[in-house]
Enzyme design. Structure first.
Site, PDB file in Angstrom:
ATOM      1  N   HIS A 160       0.729  -1.533   0.213  1.00  0.00           N
ATOM      2  CA  HIS A 160      -0.276   0.370  -0.638  1.00  0.00           C
ATOM      3  C   HIS A 160       0.509   1.055  -0.271  1.00  0.00           C
ATOM      4  O   HIS A 160       0.611   2.442   0.755  1.00  0.00           O
ATOM      5  CB  HIS A 160      -0.999   0.373   1.124  1.00  0.00           C
ATOM      6  CG  HIS A 160      -0.803  -0.074   2.756  1.00  0.00           C
ATOM      7  ND1 HIS A 160       0.098   0.985   3.464  1.00  0.00           N
ATOM      8  CD2 HIS A 160      -1.281  -1.199   3.336  1.00  0.00           C
ATOM      9  CE1 HIS A 160       0.519  -0.033   3.986  1.00  0.00           C
ATOM     10  NE2 HIS A 160      -0.499  -0.809   4.672  1.00  0.00           N
ATOM     11  N   HIS A 199      -7.010  -9.240  14.014  1.00  0.00           N
ATOM     12  CA  HIS A 199      -7.041  -6.992  13.046  1.00  0.00           C
ATOM     13  C   HIS A 199      -7.697  -7.650  11.710  1.00  0.00           C
ATOM     14  O   HIS A 199      -7.301  -8.558  11.313  1.00  0.00           O
ATOM     15  CB  HIS A 199      -5.746  -6.737  13.028  1.00  0.00           C
ATOM     16  CG  HIS A 199      -5.241  -5.662  12.062  1.00  0.00           C
ATOM     17  ND1 HIS A 199      -5.402  -4.611  12.264  1.00  0.00           N
ATOM     18  CD2 HIS A 199      -3.990  -5.597  11.452  1.00  0.00           C
ATOM     19  CE1 HIS A 199      -5.025  -3.930  11.257  1.00  0.00           C
ATOM     20  NE2 HIS A 199      -4.019  -4.375  10.586  1.00  0.00           N
ATOM     21  N   TYR A 226       9.696  -1.109   9.844  1.00  0.00           N
ATOM     22  CA  TYR A 226       8.075  -0.887  10.386  1.00  0.00           C
ATOM     23  C   TYR A 226       8.103  -0.447  11.352  1.00  0.00           C
ATOM     24  O   TYR A 226       6.701   0.632  11.506  1.00  0.00           O
ATOM     25  CB  TYR A 226       8.693  -2.025  10.916  1.00  0.00           C
ATOM     26  CG  TYR A 226       7.303  -2.718  10.592  1.00  0.00           C
ATOM     27  CD1 TYR A 226       6.861  -3.893   9.770  1.00  0.00           C
ATOM     28  CD2 TYR A 226       5.906  -3.304  11.945  1.00  0.00           C
ATOM     29  CE1 TYR A 226       4.779  -4.197   9.837  1.00  0.00           C
ATOM     30  CE2 TYR A 226       4.500  -3.633  12.334  1.00  0.00           C
ATOM     31  CZ  TYR A 226       4.040  -4.071  10.845  1.00  0.00           C
ATOM     32  OH  TYR A 226       3.065  -4.128  10.580  1.00  0.00           O
ATOM     33  N   GLU A 259      -7.320  -5.539   9.086  1.00  0.00           N
ATOM     34  CA  GLU A 259      -6.419  -4.862   7.701  1.00  0.00           C
ATOM     35  C   GLU A 259      -6.217  -6.448   7.063  1.00  0.00           C
ATOM     36  O   GLU A 259      -6.386  -7.197   6.751  1.00  0.00           O
ATOM     37  CB  GLU A 259      -4.932  -4.414   7.990  1.00  0.00           C
ATOM     38  CG  GLU A 259      -4.393  -3.541   6.805  1.00  0.00           C
ATOM     39  CD  GLU A 259      -3.370  -2.606   7.383  1.00  0.00           C
ATOM     40  OE1 GLU A 259      -2.836  -2.801   8.329  1.00  0.00           O
ATOM     41  OE2 GLU A 259      -3.649  -2.200   6.104  1.00  0.00           O
ATOM     42  N   HIS A 298       4.057 -10.415  10.545  1.00  0.00           N
ATOM     43  CA  HIS A 298       4.950 -10.499  10.143  1.00  0.00           C
ATOM     44  C   HIS A 298       6.071 -10.382  10.304  1.00  0.00           C
ATOM     45  O   HIS A 298       6.369 -10.022  10.929  1.00  0.00           O
ATOM     46  CB  HIS A 298       4.932  -8.868   9.358  1.00  0.00           C
ATOM     47  CG  HIS A 298       3.709  -8.325   8.609  1.00  0.00           C
ATOM     48  ND1 HIS A 298       3.093  -8.736   7.811  1.00  0.00           N
ATOM     49  CD2 HIS A 298       2.721  -7.515   9.419  1.00  0.00           C
ATOM     50  CE1 HIS A 298       2.361  -7.873   7.479  1.00  0.00           C
ATOM     51  NE2 HIS A 298       1.947  -7.149   8.226  1.00  0.00           N
ATOM     52  N   ASP A 328       0.248  -6.869  14.257  1.00  0.00           N
ATOM     53  CA  ASP A 328       1.119  -6.054  13.557  1.00  0.00           C
ATOM     54  C   ASP A 328       2.324  -5.678  14.418  1.00  0.00           C
ATOM     55  O   ASP A 328       3.506  -5.990  13.878  1.00  0.00           O
ATOM     56  CB  ASP A 328       0.771  -4.764  12.447  1.00  0.00           C
ATOM     57  CG  ASP A 328       0.248  -5.176  11.482  1.00  0.00           C
ATOM     58  OD1 ASP A 328       0.398  -5.967  10.632  1.00  0.00           O
ATOM     59  OD2 ASP A 328      -0.562  -4.425  11.754  1.00  0.00           O
ATOM     60  N   ASP A 334      -4.460  -7.136   5.158  1.00  0.00           N
ATOM     61  CA  ASP A 334      -3.340  -8.180   4.844  1.00  0.00           C
ATOM     62  C   ASP A 334      -3.245 -10.050   5.548  1.00  0.00           C
ATOM     63  O   ASP A 334      -2.933 -10.247   5.834  1.00  0.00           O
ATOM     64  CB  ASP A 334      -1.688  -7.940   4.649  1.00  0.00           C
ATOM     65  CG  ASP A 334      -2.172  -6.711   6.025  1.00  0.00           C
ATOM     66  OD1 ASP A 334      -2.995  -5.849   6.508  1.00  0.00           O
ATOM     67  OD2 ASP A 334      -0.859  -6.537   6.695  1.00  0.00           O
ATOM     68  N   HIS A 385      -2.511  -0.972  15.183  1.00  0.00           N
ATOM     69  CA  HIS A 385      -2.266   0.499  14.556  1.00  0.00           C
ATOM     70  C   HIS A 385      -3.681   0.944  13.976  1.00  0.00           C
ATOM     71  O   HIS A 385      -3.895   2.327  13.477  1.00  0.00           O
ATOM     72  CB  HIS A 385      -1.765   0.954  13.554  1.00  0.00           C
ATOM     73  CG  HIS A 385      -1.570  -0.304  12.373  1.00  0.00           C
ATOM     74  ND1 HIS A 385      -1.948   0.132  10.594  1.00  0.00           N
ATOM     75  CD2 HIS A 385      -1.629  -1.181  11.786  1.00  0.00           C
ATOM     76  CE1 HIS A 385      -1.463  -0.455  10.060  1.00  0.00           C
ATOM     77  NE2 HIS A 385      -1.963  -1.495  10.946  1.00  0.00           N
TER      78      HIS A 385
HETATM   79 FE1  FEO Z   1      -2.371  -3.701   9.456  1.00  0.00          FE
HETATM   80 FE2  FEO Z   1       0.142  -6.052   8.552  1.00  0.00          FE
HETATM   81  O1  FEO Z   1      -1.514  -5.414   8.328  1.00  0.00           O
END
Ligand code: FEO
Length: 406
Positions: free
Chosen positions: A24, A78, A196, A80, A229, A164, A82, A145
């Site tokens: 993104h 979460h 990050y 998001e 991640h 995250d 991903d 976040h």
């Molecule tokens: Fe906030 Fe890895 O997505």
């Protein structure tokens, strides 16, 4: 990559994205991973999913351990995409599973999926479920976040699945910190953490401090941190917590990042005496041409340095477009504990340096005014002015830096 056991009966079942370079808009030169975890307890529980492109990979990984229809619980830390955009594929395989999610998570999820037939238990901080021998404790981490964010602590395994937080964009066959360090280095791992944090978590320093303090107050015994991640912290989980606290408390190197762009090399030429002035004050300096550097790398270099000088030509009475874009991006990240100045060249009317200072003021940064402006090409006198401003700026950086390193 096949599944990896991280704790007794708890497995990494995620996917490695070797090819992603634009996350993104955030440049990921080292790719990333989407980590999710399968708890093979009496009630089989999946914690998080992966990006939709990798749904078949995580499903194959789950299949190598169990029939996916036997999954009883799915924890969504979460929403998001991903981490959640393959949940519909998982739900097709186990439609009666119970989804554990925060209130805001559920409200967000229903904007992306038809959830009318899915079972939900909305959880809040302190709620627990027993999956058999394991107890899962949910802790909301709003705005870390996203508003929906939460983490899951597996009590008997001393495992924090941190979503995250504490992650890194690193595609690697190493699944654990000690494995990564063996084939790469601590420095590479630390750089990935800073990258990050700078690009995703910079606005949330105070929240991070508060949440880490909350977790410490709860006295949770954590000997492994498994983010969504990058690598899993099994050897030195404390190391990444300390890195986060250092950054949240304003940690930076005694260094100046000169971040500039240039039209006909005049602004570029100014970086040379500026850098020399900074160097002669005993302060490290890194010069970054913005147009040749990914935005997220320039953000990281800003964040690593106590001071930043922005170099911008004036184009049509305003900042050079790449610099304007960069400063807008930086303002959104709400930087703190940094000191800034500006310089640049112009032809027949200035304006860019003034605008850069206005941006610094909007961000609330410490500034050293008025910077340096040069008409057309820098003369020998202009070079001396740049050199002297470099020295002055470096002195101010040193004075400011002492506040954080008394
Ligand atoms: Fe906030 Fe890895 O997505």
């Amino acid at each position: 990559m096949k599944t990896v056991q991280i704790k007794p009966d708890i497995y990494w079942v995620g996917a490695i994205d070797w090819g992603v370079r634009d996350f993104h808009g955030y440049v990921t030169p080292n790719g990333t991973t989407y980590n999710n975890y399968l708890i093979m307890d009496e009630q089989i529980t999946l914690v998080d999913t992966v990006k939709h492109d990798f749904s078949e990979i995580t499903i194959d990984n789950i299949r190598s351990l169990t029939d996916p229809s036997l999954i009883k619980n799915i924890v969504v830390n979460h929403i998001e995409p991903d981490h959640v955009s393959s949940i519909d594929k998982i739900m097709e395989l186990t439609p009666d599973a119970m989804i554990y999610i925060s209130d805001k998570g559920k409200k967000g999820l229903e904007r992306s999926f038809d959830i009318s037939k899915w079972n939900f238990t909305v959880v809040k901080s302190g709620d627990t479920i027993k999956t058999g021998k394991y107890t899962l404790l949910f802790l909301e981490t709003p705005m870390l976040h996203w508003p929906d964010s939460m983490v899951t602590y597996v009590k008997e395994a001393k495992l924090l699945i941190s979503q995250d937080a504490f992650g890194q964009h690193l595609a690697t066959t190493a699944r654990f910190d000690d494995e990564f360090i063996e084939c790469a280095s601590h420095a590479e791992l630390e750089d990935a953490i800073v990258d990050y944090y700078a690009n995703i978590l910079m606005p949330f320093g105070q929240l991070i401090k508060n949440k880490i303090a909350d977790i410490q107050k709860l006295g949770l015994d954590i000997d492994m941190i498994a983010p969504d991640h990058g690598i899993i912290w099994r050897k030195e989980p404390q190391r990444v917590i300390e890195s986060y606290l250092r950054m949240a408390n304003g940690g930076a190197a005694l260094r100046v990042a000169i971040i500039y762009d240039t039209m006909w090399h005049s602004t570029e030429h100014m970086t040379l005496p500026l850098m020399q002035g900074i160097k002669d004050e005993g302060v490290d300096c890194k010069v970054i041409k913005l147009r040749a550097t990914p935005m997220s790398v320039a953000i990281k270099e800003f964040w690593k340095s106590r001071g930043c000088l922005i170099g911008t030509p004036t184009l049509n009475n305003i900042m050079f477009p790449t610099i304007a874009e960069y400063l807008t991006h930086l303002r959104g990240l709400r930087p703190k504990n940094r000191i800034a100045g500006a310089f640049g060249s112009f032809g027949w009317g200035g304006g860019a340096v003034k605008e850069a200072y206005e941006e610094f003021k909007r961000m609330g940064l410490e500034i050293v005014e008025p910077g340096v402006q040069v008409q057309y090409r820098p003369s020998a006198d202009d070079e001396l002015t740049c050199y002297n401003f470099g020295r002055e700026f470096a002195q101010k950086v040193k004075e400011y830096h002492v506040k954080f390193n008394p």
